[in-house]
Design an enzyme around this catalytic site. Sequence first.
Site, short mmCIF file in Angstrom:
data_model
loop_
_atom_site.label_atom_id
_atom_site.label_comp_id
_atom_site.label_asym_id
_atom_site.label_seq_id
_atom_site.Cartn_x
_atom_site.Cartn_y
_atom_site.Cartn_z
N HIS A 125 -14.43 48.02 -24.67
CA HIS A 125 -14.28 49.22 -23.84
C HIS A 125 -15.21 49.27 -22.64
CE1 HIS A 125 -11.25 51.13 -26.22
NE2 HIS A 125 -11.97 51.11 -27.31
N ARG A 143 -18.90 42.76 -29.39
CA ARG A 143 -17.57 43.21 -29.79
C ARG A 143 -16.53 42.50 -28.93
NH1 ARG A 143 -15.20 49.18 -30.79
NH2 ARG A 143 -15.82 49.62 -28.64
N ASP A 161 -19.18 30.32 -28.32
CA ASP A 161 -19.75 29.25 -27.51
C ASP A 161 -20.81 29.76 -26.54
OD1 ASP A 161 -16.85 27.00 -27.16
OD2 ASP A 161 -18.30 27.29 -28.78
N GLU A 182 -10.14 51.06 -38.52
CA GLU A 182 -10.12 52.28 -37.68
C GLU A 182 -8.74 52.90 -37.60
OE1 GLU A 182 -11.82 51.15 -33.93
OE2 GLU A 182 -11.05 49.14 -34.07
N ASP A 241 -11.39 55.84 -33.17
CA ASP A 241 -9.99 55.42 -33.29
C ASP A 241 -9.38 55.91 -34.59
OD1 ASP A 241 -10.99 52.73 -31.41
OD2 ASP A 241 -9.14 53.80 -30.94
#
Length: 267
Positions: A48, A73, A87, A152, A178
């Site tokens: 977000h 996230r 990575d 969620e 959510d």
Amino acid sequence: MPAPKNPFKARLAAGKPQIGLWMGLANAYTAEICAGAGFDWLVIDGEHAPNDLQRMVGQLQALAGYPVATVIRAPVGETWILKQLLDIGAQSLLVPMVESGAQAAALVEAVRYPPRGKRGVGAALARSSAFNRIGDYLTTADEEICLIVQVESQKALAALPDIAAVEGVDAVFVGPSDLAADMGYLGRPGAPAVKQAVRDAIATLQRLGKPAGLLTADQTFARECLADGARFVAVGTDVTLFSGATSALAQSFRDTAPARSGETGGY
Ligand SMILES: O=C(O)C(=O)C[C@H](O)[C@@H](O)CO
């Protein structure tokens, strides 16, 4: 030389509660300010916040010297982005919108190297292997990866036992915002029914022996969830702290300053 130890995963294993902060300002400078605040963990939000890989690398580098664990996230639980995040050096990944055991199992495969998984082998180019200077990275990386799945939705809560049973899911994050939306309480993560659903999920995860976490700016609720057994709780976000404080400061003078005559600038 093995892959670096993951302090977030180690504290989960030790059963020690971790207090964190969500970072959405998407820059290394403010991330470093947050790193010195005293939190146990910080989230770099790729879902977000306007975080691209380069920005996330910069934040990882800014945080590297601080005694704080970093969780990234992912924007989505797809293999191509998970391997890129690993990575660049993320060891703890938070993956949104997980709703089944099968989906969780696929995520485990995505974050592990063959033969236990399908993570692409690019360590020779990767920051995660210290640019190939960690000679045993490929054979030791898996053990230090912490996969945190987000539940969620009501569908996800119904599948919670299946999700928690997946070997390789290290922790489960319950997303109040959510979940509230899915329950019909859009914008009301503090609705009693939502809070109860979150606490019930924490109780279930406690019973199943899987670390539970959440994000809530409601400090009373945060303490309730910690008392219920939540092991990693983010108690605010940099964006709302910054936005709220700047608005409050401006407003405090608005209440006393004369009405603006419409002039601009001119300090
Ligand atoms: O559903 C939630 O709650 C989360 O996953 C956290 C939010 O996405 C975070 O951005 C705060 O709104």
